[in-house]
Design a protein around this motif. Structure first.
Motif, short mmCIF file in Angstrom:
data_model
loop_
_atom_site.label_atom_id
_atom_site.label_comp_id
_atom_site.label_asym_id
_atom_site.label_seq_id
_atom_site.Cartn_x
_atom_site.Cartn_y
_atom_site.Cartn_z
N ASP A 85 -29.62 61.49 20.48
CA ASP A 85 -28.26 61.42 19.82
C ASP A 85 -27.05 61.35 20.63
O ASP A 85 -26.88 61.94 21.76
CB ASP A 85 -28.10 62.45 18.90
CG ASP A 85 -29.09 62.56 17.82
OD1 ASP A 85 -28.74 61.85 16.71
OD2 ASP A 85 -30.21 63.35 17.77
N THR A 143 -27.88 57.23 16.66
CA THR A 143 -29.14 58.04 16.69
C THR A 143 -30.22 57.07 17.18
O THR A 143 -30.36 55.96 16.31
CB THR A 143 -29.46 58.73 15.47
OG1 THR A 143 -28.50 59.77 15.05
CG2 THR A 143 -30.92 59.48 15.51
N GLN A 166 -21.15 58.66 16.29
CA GLN A 166 -22.84 59.20 16.59
C GLN A 166 -23.79 58.16 16.28
O GLN A 166 -23.81 57.61 15.34
CB GLN A 166 -23.33 60.49 15.61
CG GLN A 166 -24.57 61.05 15.94
CD GLN A 166 -25.06 61.94 15.03
OE1 GLN A 166 -24.34 62.26 13.93
NE2 GLN A 166 -26.08 62.68 15.36
#
Length: 405
Positions: A347, A338, A336
């Motif tokens: 995201d 961001t 992930q």
């Protein structure tokens, strides 16, 4: 979900990027370039490179005596053309086994000969080139046979001395285009003293590496180890650059669609690590033999037909403009990343391999869109369930774009 881990990991990676002035002017999270062939690149190529969203091009220069460079390239004109198309330049000062002729003995002072060429070239083109790279993959016999190691060390020292004597101070000078991460393999420990000497003299400002690998995401650990080693050797101000890295599409190993996926993940992995700049190898295939790995690294085929990777990179770069790294977390095979741009948050989720369900919390938002970070994918509205949303994530990066209320 992931919030605490994300904050911890961004602390680990931040020191890689927090070094000196930006290397290239860019609107991207990490400046991105692409390798070109100086003798073959056309103005149409340069226009397409700019339109795709790349910030700079990388290419190498060699002394005129080099057997690997038959004929003379008009580098002044090439750099003028690059700049005219609104692109910046990363120039590699190539050494190599044949750089002085058939043998090192072809020149009575090979180290001085290379240093003179390299220092003179830098001084002559300081205003046209944003970043320089000294040498290329010295651990590989193609570029440095073991018997010439002393010549390499002397050439680096002489080059740095000549720059200082001429009061030539490039803002960004990296060494040495390592094929393997320095300090990580005892067989190549001999280069450590060259790094440290040149860095502590204020000659090189950055370390450049070529992180070729099967799975892009494994690079994060190598970057962390390199950063720790640089810090341990008193080189905390030295930045890290991924100056060459690519994936070939060649039969029967990798399709063009697979190449596109790996190249996009490669760039995301470099963003996650916060490197100072990254460069894709390469703009165009060097041949048309389908089974040849070396001939098929391009974003374009040799016959000028673009591959899916070019469209995907162009679409991704258009989306990523103006965003900056906020955090990155890796949990097993799940990634992930961001990014933020004012009230906008992006995201990006993807897996190293396979397919997996993901359930993640959404922050408060006034709008939410979901889409694949690739060409041709339409955006759809997010549909959270009690503040959370479910995703089926695979190796294709999936983006969630939210805007705070």
């Amino acid at each position: 979900m992931f919030k605490r881990a994300s904050l911890l990991l961004i602390g680990l990676f931040a020191s890689i990027a927090a070094q000196a002035a930006p290397m290239f002017n860019t609107a991207l999270p990490v400046p991105l370039g692409v390798q070109i062939m100086p003798k073959a690149v056309t103005d149409d190529d340069l226009a397409r490179i700019k339109a795709a969203g790349f910030d700079f091009v990388r290419f190498g220069v060699r002394p005129p005596v080099a057997l690997l460079q038959p004929g003379v390239i008009d580098y002044d004109r090439l750099l003028a053309r690059i700049n005219a198309h609104g692109l910046q330049a990363l120039v590699t000062l190539f050494g190599g086994n044949q750089v002085w002729g058939n043998t090192v003995a072809a020149d009575p002072q090979p180290a001085e000969a290379f240093a003179q060429f390299a220092a003179t070239f830098v001084g002559a083109h300081l205003d046209q080139v944003q970043a320089w790279e000294l040498w290329n993959e010295p651990e590989i016999k193609t570029f440095l046979t073991p018997g010439n190691e002393a010549v390499f060390s002397n050439a680096v020292a002489a080059f740095c001395s000549q720059l200082k004597a001429a009061n030539v101070k490039p803002k960004h000078l990296m060494g040495f285009g390592f094929a393997r991460f320095p300090y990580s393999d005892s067989r190549y420990a001999r280069f450590g003293s060259d790094i440290e000497r040149a860095a502590k003299q204020g000659c090189i400002t950055d370390i450049s590496v070529h992180p070729y690998r099967r799975t892009p995401e494994t690079v994060s650990q190598d970057y962390q180890v390199l950063r720790a080693n640089l810090d341990a050797h008193g080189l905390g101000t030295i930045g890290i650059v991924s100056s060459e890295w690519g994936y070939a599409s060649y039969f029967p190993v990798r399709t063009q669609a697979m190449q596109a996926n790996l190249l996009l993940r490669m760039y995301l992995a470099n963003i996650a690590a916060g490197v100072k700049a990254a460069s894709v190898y390469a703009w165009k295939d060097s041949g048309s033999v389908a089974i040849s790995r070396e001939q098929n690294f391009g974003l374009m085929q040799a016959d000028e037909v673009s591959k899916p990777a070019l469209a995907d990179i162009q679409a991704a770069l258009a989306t990523l403009k103006h965003f900056t790294l906020q955090g990155y977390v890796k949990t097993g095979s799940l990634n992930q990343l961001t990014l933020k741009d004012g009230l906008r948050q992006l995201d990006i989720f993807w897996a190293d391999q396979g397919r997996m369900p993901v359930r993640a919390a959404l922050r408060g938002y006034s709008s939410c869109q979901q889409f694949a970070l690739a060409a041709g994918d339409e955006r759809s509205s997010c549909s959270p369930d009690k503040g959370e949303f479910e995703l089926n994530v695979d190796t294709r990066p999936l983006a969630i774009l939210t805007v705070a209320p």
